[in-house]
Design a protein around this motif. Structure first.
Motif, short mmCIF file in Angstrom:
data_model
loop_
_atom_site.label_atom_id
_atom_site.label_comp_id
_atom_site.label_asym_id
_atom_site.label_seq_id
_atom_site.Cartn_x
_atom_site.Cartn_y
_atom_site.Cartn_z
N GLU A 1 -13.85 -33.37 4.17
CA GLU A 1 -14.22 -32.26 5.05
C GLU A 1 -15.63 -31.75 4.75
O GLU A 1 -16.14 -31.93 3.64
CB GLU A 1 -13.23 -31.10 4.85
CG GLU A 1 -11.83 -31.45 5.28
CD GLU A 1 -10.89 -30.25 5.24
OE1 GLU A 1 -11.31 -29.16 4.81
OE2 GLU A 1 -9.74 -30.43 5.67
N ARG B 1 -14.45 -21.80 19.80
CA ARG B 1 -13.58 -22.93 19.49
C ARG B 1 -14.31 -23.91 18.56
O ARG B 1 -15.40 -24.39 18.90
CB ARG B 1 -13.20 -23.66 20.77
CG ARG B 1 -12.17 -22.94 21.61
CD ARG B 1 -10.77 -23.40 21.20
NE ARG B 1 -9.79 -22.82 22.10
CZ ARG B 1 -8.96 -23.53 22.85
NH1 ARG B 1 -9.00 -24.85 22.83
NH2 ARG B 1 -8.08 -22.94 23.62
N GLN B 2 -13.68 -24.23 17.46
CA GLN B 2 -14.28 -25.21 16.54
C GLN B 2 -14.15 -26.64 17.08
O GLN B 2 -14.89 -27.52 16.68
CB GLN B 2 -13.59 -25.10 15.16
CG GLN B 2 -14.30 -25.86 14.06
CD GLN B 2 -13.59 -25.77 12.72
OE1 GLN B 2 -12.59 -25.09 12.57
NE2 GLN B 2 -14.12 -26.48 11.74
N ARG B 3 -13.22 -26.84 17.98
CA ARG B 3 -12.94 -28.13 18.63
C ARG B 3 -12.28 -29.15 17.71
O ARG B 3 -11.27 -29.73 18.05
CB ARG B 3 -14.19 -28.73 19.29
CG ARG B 3 -14.75 -27.84 20.38
CD ARG B 3 -15.52 -28.63 21.38
NE ARG B 3 -16.73 -29.15 20.82
CZ ARG B 3 -17.90 -29.14 21.43
NH1 ARG B 3 -17.99 -28.66 22.67
NH2 ARG B 3 -18.96 -29.62 20.86
N GLU B 4 -12.88 -29.39 16.53
CA GLU B 4 -12.22 -30.32 15.60
C GLU B 4 -12.12 -29.63 14.25
O GLU B 4 -13.09 -28.99 13.83
CB GLU B 4 -13.09 -31.56 15.39
CG GLU B 4 -13.26 -32.44 16.58
CD GLU B 4 -14.25 -33.55 16.24
OE1 GLU B 4 -13.81 -34.61 15.77
OE2 GLU B 4 -15.45 -33.33 16.42
N PRO B 5 -11.00 -29.77 13.54
CA PRO B 5 -10.89 -29.13 12.22
C PRO B 5 -11.64 -29.94 11.16
O PRO B 5 -11.05 -30.67 10.38
CB PRO B 5 -9.37 -29.10 11.97
CG PRO B 5 -8.82 -30.22 12.77
CD PRO B 5 -9.76 -30.50 13.90
N LEU B 6 -12.97 -29.80 11.15
CA LEU B 6 -13.78 -30.65 10.26
C LEU B 6 -14.03 -30.02 8.90
O LEU B 6 -14.70 -30.60 8.07
CB LEU B 6 -15.12 -30.97 10.94
CG LEU B 6 -15.06 -31.83 12.20
CD1 LEU B 6 -16.44 -32.05 12.78
CD2 LEU B 6 -14.39 -33.17 11.89
N HIS C 1 -18.02 -26.50 8.37
CA HIS C 1 -18.25 -26.73 9.80
C HIS C 1 -17.88 -25.49 10.61
O HIS C 1 -18.59 -25.09 11.54
CB HIS C 1 -17.45 -27.95 10.26
CG HIS C 1 -17.59 -28.26 11.71
ND1 HIS C 1 -16.63 -27.89 12.63
CD2 HIS C 1 -18.59 -28.84 12.41
CE1 HIS C 1 -17.03 -28.26 13.84
NE2 HIS C 1 -18.22 -28.85 13.73
N GLY D 1 -9.19 -22.57 17.16
CA GLY D 1 -8.92 -23.93 17.61
C GLY D 1 -7.83 -23.88 18.66
O GLY D 1 -7.39 -22.80 19.06
N ARG D 2 -7.40 -25.06 19.09
CA ARG D 2 -6.27 -25.07 20.03
C ARG D 2 -5.04 -24.47 19.36
O ARG D 2 -4.96 -24.46 18.14
CB ARG D 2 -5.99 -26.52 20.46
CG ARG D 2 -6.96 -27.02 21.53
CD ARG D 2 -6.68 -28.47 21.87
NE ARG D 2 -7.00 -29.35 20.76
CZ ARG D 2 -8.23 -29.71 20.42
NH1 ARG D 2 -9.26 -29.28 21.10
NH2 ARG D 2 -8.44 -30.51 19.40
#
Ligand code: G1P
Length: 288
Positions: free
Chosen positions: A229, A106-111, A115, A60-61
């Motif tokens: 989640e 990159r997962q982009r959002e920690p869902l 995910h 992720g970021r």
């Protein structure tokens, strides 16, 4: 049924590491050191020992330090090489896998963990694969290899499990137990982080999985579960209705480094393994 060998591993490392703030404000939790190595390198070494050849990190970021750790560090290596510091050079990059065997997504959002695993679907394709959660740290680097062996002998999905105190069930995925012996247990179902009064057992899922690609069909549905989640455990609970699952009991020296006390324990265990005499005498000073 044709059983394929396990050559790919997923490392979900996109989590926010909130239990270790402020240390993890700008540094990934997975880069926290355990003895001399970051947590993620311990997990990576287990995968290498198990014969894994392709390593997929779901990031992720704020996680670029992980990418850098698995790359050459030219300035450092030049300086070490000029001074002929061979041991340090080996520690810096002698352990890196061949170019082209690492992928960072990159997962982009920690869902959620489910995910994160789903994000690797195109890289896994139609093969069985391993998942390693780096904050579960194993002193014995050979356990994942045993899990791979069990999968390759049986075709089962294989999950690392451990008996945990009843009051801790709400920290783990907990299995619905079938027949059990000293080393393994048949898994009939699983539930994510149940309250102790609702837990079907105290046998917890502890961060290592060998799974068939069928899991992606369930992850694809993207249902949210515990904590809002997308949980891997919920898809496993669907998969167990059509495929066999074996739980392998983890070795005694497993440390849950998602918590500060487990992290401290892991550091002591690895230091003790490295230099038992000095570390024992150091610890005695604290107790006295
Ligand atoms: C995750 C999984 C859980 C598992 C645990 C092991 O939870 O969702 O099923 O038991 O890892 O450490 P997390 O610790 O990421 O909340």
């Amino acid at each position: 049924m044709t059983i394929r060998t396990v050559k790919k591993a997923i490392f979900p490392v996109g989590g926010l590491g909130t239990r270790f703030l402020p240390a993890t404000k700008s540094m990934p939790k997975e880069m926290l050191p355990i003895h001399s190595k970051p947590m993620i390198q311990h997990a990576f070494e287990e995968a290498v020992t198990a014969g894994i050849e392709q390593f997929i990190f779901i990031t992720g970021r704020n996680k670029s330090a992980i990418n850098d750790h698995f790359d050459y560090s030219y300035e450092l290596e030049k300086a070490l090489s000029d001074k002929d510091k061979r041991i340090q050079l080996q520690e810096t990059s002698g352990w890196l896998p061949p170019a082209g065997s690492l992928a960072f997504i990159r997962q982009r959002e920690p869902l959620g963990l489910g995910h994160a695993v789903w994000c690797a679907r195109h890289f896994i394709g139609d093969e069985p694969f391993a998942v390693l959660l780096a904050d579960e740290v194993y002193l014995d680097k050979g356990f994942l290899k045993q899990m791979v062996y069990t999968h390759e002998q049986t075709g089962h999905n294989v999950i690392a499990v451990d008996d945990v105190p009843s009051e801790d069930t709400s920290r783990y995925g907990i299995v619905v137990p079938g027949d059990r012996n000293t080393t393994s247990i048949a898994i009939k179902g699983m539930i994510e982080k149940p309250h102790p009064s609702e837990a079907p057992s105290n046998v917890a899922i502890v961060g290592r999985y060998i799974l068939t690609p069928r899991i992606f069909d369930f992850l694809e549905e993207g249902h949210k579960g515990a904590g809002g989640e997308i949980q891997l455990t919920d898809s496993l609970a669907q998969l167990v209705k059509e495929q066999d699952f074996t739980g392998l009991f983890s070795p005694k020296h497993r440390y849950d480094c998602g918590h500060q006390l487990g992290y401290l324990e892991a550091n002591i265990a690895f230091a003790l393994q490295d230099d038992p005499k000095k570390v024992t005498s150091l610890l005695k000073q604290f107790i006295a």
